[in-house]
Design a protein around this motif. Sequence first.
Motif, PDB file in Angstrom:
ATOM      1  N   GLY A 519      23.566  28.897  70.174  1.00 37.67           N
ATOM      2  CA  GLY A 519      23.959  27.546  69.741  1.00 37.67           C
ATOM      3  C   GLY A 519      25.465  27.301  69.859  1.00 37.67           C
ATOM      4  O   GLY A 519      26.224  28.189  70.223  1.00 37.67           O
ATOM      5  N   ILE A 520      25.838  26.087  69.518  1.00 40.00           N
ATOM      6  CA  ILE A 520      27.256  25.703  69.664  1.00 40.00           C
ATOM      7  C   ILE A 520      27.735  25.151  68.315  1.00 40.00           C
ATOM      8  O   ILE A 520      27.055  24.311  67.707  1.00 40.00           O
ATOM      9  CB  ILE A 520      27.421  24.618  70.752  1.00 40.00           C
ATOM     10  CG1 ILE A 520      26.772  25.069  72.065  1.00 40.00           C
ATOM     11  CG2 ILE A 520      28.885  24.272  70.972  1.00 40.00           C
ATOM     12  CD1 ILE A 520      26.602  23.971  73.092  1.00 40.00           C
ATOM     13  N   ASP A 521      28.893  25.610  67.863  1.00 37.40           N
ATOM     14  CA  ASP A 521      29.443  25.094  66.600  1.00 37.40           C
ATOM     15  C   ASP A 521      29.736  23.602  66.746  1.00 37.40           C
ATOM     16  O   ASP A 521      30.103  23.137  67.834  1.00 37.40           O
ATOM     17  CB  ASP A 521      30.759  25.813  66.258  1.00 37.40           C
ATOM     18  CG  ASP A 521      30.490  27.246  65.836  1.00 37.40           C
ATOM     19  OD1 ASP A 521      29.314  27.548  65.530  1.00 37.40           O
ATOM     20  OD2 ASP A 521      31.437  28.055  65.853  1.00 37.40           O
ATOM     21  N   GLU A 522      29.631  22.912  65.629  1.00 37.16           N
ATOM     22  CA  GLU A 522      29.841  21.457  65.657  1.00 37.16           C
ATOM     23  C   GLU A 522      31.230  21.099  66.217  1.00 37.16           C
ATOM     24  O   GLU A 522      31.386  20.132  66.966  1.00 37.16           O
ATOM     25  CB  GLU A 522      29.726  20.906  64.234  1.00 37.16           C
ATOM     26  CG  GLU A 522      29.047  19.576  64.211  1.00 37.16           C
ATOM     27  CD  GLU A 522      28.739  19.142  62.792  1.00 37.16           C
ATOM     28  OE1 GLU A 522      29.194  18.072  62.431  1.00 37.16           O
ATOM     29  OE2 GLU A 522      28.069  19.902  62.055  1.00 37.16           O
ATOM     30  N   SER A 523      32.221  21.923  65.843  1.00 37.75           N
ATOM     31  CA  SER A 523      33.594  21.637  66.298  1.00 37.75           C
ATOM     32  C   SER A 523      33.716  21.805  67.815  1.00 37.75           C
ATOM     33  O   SER A 523      34.543  21.153  68.460  1.00 37.75           O
ATOM     34  CB  SER A 523      34.573  22.557  65.595  1.00 37.75           C
ATOM     35  OG  SER A 523      34.202  23.901  65.838  1.00 37.75           O
ATOM     36  N   ASP A 524      32.900  22.675  68.383  1.00 41.51           N
ATOM     37  CA  ASP A 524      32.955  22.879  69.837  1.00 41.51           C
ATOM     38  C   ASP A 524      32.159  21.809  70.574  1.00 41.51           C
ATOM     39  O   ASP A 524      32.495  21.439  71.705  1.00 41.51           O
ATOM     40  CB  ASP A 524      32.384  24.247  70.211  1.00 41.51           C
ATOM     41  CG  ASP A 524      33.293  25.381  69.750  1.00 41.51           C
ATOM     42  OD1 ASP A 524      34.526  25.188  69.807  1.00 41.51           O
ATOM     43  OD2 ASP A 524      32.776  26.429  69.344  1.00 41.51           O
ATOM     44  N   LEU A 525      31.094  21.353  69.902  1.00 36.31           N
ATOM     45  CA  LEU A 525      30.141  20.464  70.575  1.00 36.31           C
ATOM     46  C   LEU A 525      30.808  19.221  71.178  1.00 36.31           C
ATOM     47  O   LEU A 525      30.438  18.766  72.251  1.00 36.31           O
ATOM     48  CB  LEU A 525      29.055  20.045  69.572  1.00 36.31           C
ATOM     49  CG  LEU A 525      27.737  19.572  70.157  1.00 36.31           C
ATOM     50  CD1 LEU A 525      27.105  20.617  71.055  1.00 36.31           C
ATOM     51  CD2 LEU A 525      26.771  19.205  69.039  1.00 36.31           C
ATOM     52  N   VAL A 526      31.798  18.702  70.468  1.00 36.47           N
ATOM     53  CA  VAL A 526      32.454  17.475  70.956  1.00 36.47           C
ATOM     54  C   VAL A 526      33.399  17.758  72.128  1.00 36.47           C
ATOM     55  O   VAL A 526      33.839  16.836  72.811  1.00 36.47           O
ATOM     56  CB  VAL A 526      33.265  16.783  69.832  1.00 36.47           C
ATOM     57  CG1 VAL A 526      32.345  16.061  68.885  1.00 36.47           C
ATOM     58  CG2 VAL A 526      34.144  17.789  69.104  1.00 36.47           C
ATOM     59  N   LYS A 527      33.689  19.045  72.355  1.00 39.74           N
ATOM     60  CA  LYS A 527      34.703  19.344  73.369  1.00 39.74           C
ATOM     61  C   LYS A 527      34.163  20.014  74.619  1.00 39.74           C
ATOM     62  O   LYS A 527      34.907  20.193  75.589  1.00 39.74           O
ATOM     63  CB  LYS A 527      35.770  20.256  72.748  1.00 39.74           C
ATOM     64  CG  LYS A 527      36.554  19.582  71.654  1.00 39.74           C
ATOM     65  CD  LYS A 527      37.586  20.513  71.133  1.00 39.74           C
ATOM     66  CE  LYS A 527      38.418  19.863  70.054  1.00 39.74           C
ATOM     67  NZ  LYS A 527      39.067  20.873  69.237  1.00 39.74           N
TER      68      LYS A 527
END
Length: 588
Positions: A519-527
Motif C-alpha cells: 500500500g501507499i501512505d496517505e502523504s505519498d498518495l498525493v505525490k
Amino acid sequence: MFPVSQRYILLLILILFVSILSLVYFTAFRNSREKYINYWGLSWIMYGLSLVLNVFLISQPATPLMVAGKQFCDLLNSLFLLAGTYSFVNRKFPAYWIQFTAVNSIWIGLAVYYQLSFLMITLLSSIFFSIVAFVNGVMLQTSLGKNFLGRFIVISVFLVWGSYKAYYPYLYPALSNSSTGYSVELILANLMNLAIMIIYLRKIREELTQSESLFRVFAENAQDMIYVYRISPNMGYVYVSPACAEILGYGQEYFYQNSTMLASITHPDDILYLDALFDPSASLNEPITLRLRHKLGHYVWTEQKTTFQFDEVHNSIQAEGILRDITDRKKVEEELILAEASRQTLLTDVSHELRTPITTIVGYLSVMRNNGMKNAANMVIPDLNGTGTDYLDFIYKKALHLQRLVQDLFQLTQYDSGQDYLNFSQITIRELIEQTVEKYRIDVTGKNIEFQLHYEQDPQFLNAFLIIDEERIDQVFTNIIYNAMKFTQLGGEINVHLGYGSEGLKQMLQVSIADTGEGIDESDLVKIFERFYRSKKSENKRDGSGLGLTISKEIIERHKGAIWAESKAGKGSTFFFTIPIYQPNIKS
Ligand code: ADP
C-alpha cells in the motif's frame, strides 16, 4: 477743433487701449505659443510707439525727424500685423514685404534728408498701409469659411482702416491731428482689432473641438482605458473611456459616481503605488503596475501612466492617465519563471538519479578491475560477497535501469516540448484485453503472484471502440502492473478489472489494477504522480526512477482520460485510469 488738452486725453486713451491690447496678445502667447500672436503683439506695440510720437507731434511743431519716426513705427506695425496674419493662415511670409518696408524706410530717410514736404515723406508708406490693410483683410476673411457676412465685415473694416491710413497725410493736419481724427482712428483700430480677435477666438474654438473630437475618436476606440481625473478644486473623474468595462467589468458610470473608484478596487498590497500614480512630484517615467479587482472578483494586472496639468502656481489640477491590461503578459512572465524553475529542478533531479547507478557501476567495475579480469566469472573478491558473475549481473541490472531512466526522461522531455506525437488507431475493448492485458498474466504468475482479470461480459462493451496509441497504453499497463508486482509479496494477488466509467456525459472505459501489496501512505498518495517522486519506503529498497507514473499520467491525459490511485497502507493499492469510448454500438 478741440483744445489741445482734449486731444491729449484722446491720445492717452488710445495709448492705454493699445497697451492693454499688447498685453492681451503677449499673455495669449504665453499659453498657446503660437507665433502669430507674438507678431500681432509686436505690431500693437509699434502702434503704441507711433501714438506716443503723436503726442510730441501735437505738443510742438512737427519736425520732419519726428514724422519720419512715427512713419517708421507705423511701417513696422503694418509689417508685424501682416507677418502675424501670414502665420495665422499657415502661409510662408514672403520676403518682398520686408523689401518693400526697407525701400519705404529709405524713401522716408531721403525725403527727410532733402527736406521734402510732409506729403512726400509719407507718400510711399501711405500706399504701403492701404495695401497691407487690404491683404490682411483678404487673408483673414478666408479663415471664416462660408460666413459671407463675417467676410464682408472683415474686408470692409480693413479696407476702411487702410484707406484712412493712406489718406491720413492728405487730411493732415486738419483732420488727423484733430480729436475727430483720433476718434476715427480709435474706432477703426478698435474695430480692426475686434475683427482679428473674433477670428482668432473662432480658430481656437474650432481647433479645440477638432482636437476634442480627435481625442474622443482615439479614446473611445482604444483598447486601453483612458481617463482624465480632476485633482483641484474637487476630485473626480472628468472622463473615462469605455474600455473600463472591457478591462475591469465596471462601466464608465461607476467612475463618474465615485471619485475614489480606482483606490477602492486596488489590491491592498498595491495601494502605496497608487499614491505615487497621482503624485506629480514623484515624476515617474516608468509606468506603475497595479492589481485591480475586476467586477467579477478576480484581479487584473494593469500598467498605468499619468501626466499632470498645473495651474499658474504649479499646483496639479488634473491628471490624465492611461491604463493597460497586462494580465496576459504577466501570465506569460509567470509561466516563464515556473518553466525556468521546473527546468532547474529537472536538471538537479536528473543528475541525482543518474549519479547513483553510475557510482555503483563504476564502484563494482573498479573492484573487478583491481582483481584482474582473468577468470572473472568465478573469482572471489575478498572485500565483497559474491563472485564476479554476481557483480556482472548487478552491473547489468544497473545499466538496464540507467537505460530505462534515460528512455523515460527522453519521453518526458518530448512531452514537455510537445514533440511527442501519439499514433492513434481504432481498437475494440476485446482486442485490447486479448492483445495487451492478457499478456501480463505470464509475467505476473511467473513471479508467483496470482493474476485475476475481470471485465464486463456484455458484447456491447467488448465491441466498443477506443481510439488509442496501443503502444503507449501498453506502457501504462506495464508501469502500473510492474509496480504492483514490485510491491506485492509472493502469493499475493493482482486484480485487473475493465468496466464502464463516465466523465460527465461521456462514456469511458475504466481500468482498475488492484494489488494486495504494502500500500501507499496517505502523504505519498498525493505525490506519486509527480516527477521523480518515490516513497521513502521504496526509495532504498526497490528499483525505480519515479518517472513511470508521471509518464502514465501524461499518456492518459493525452487520451482525454483520467488517472488516480486509492490505497490503504498495508492493505494494497488500486490504480484507476479511464479512456473515452467511441461509437460503442458499431460491432455486436
Ligand atoms: P518507480 O519507478 O519508483 O516505480 P513510479 O512513478 O512508477 O516510479 O511510482 C512512484 C512511486 O509510487 C513508487 O516509488 C512507489 O513509492 C509508489 N507506488 C507506485 N505503485 C505502487 C504500488 N502498487 N504499491 C505501492 N507503492 C506504489
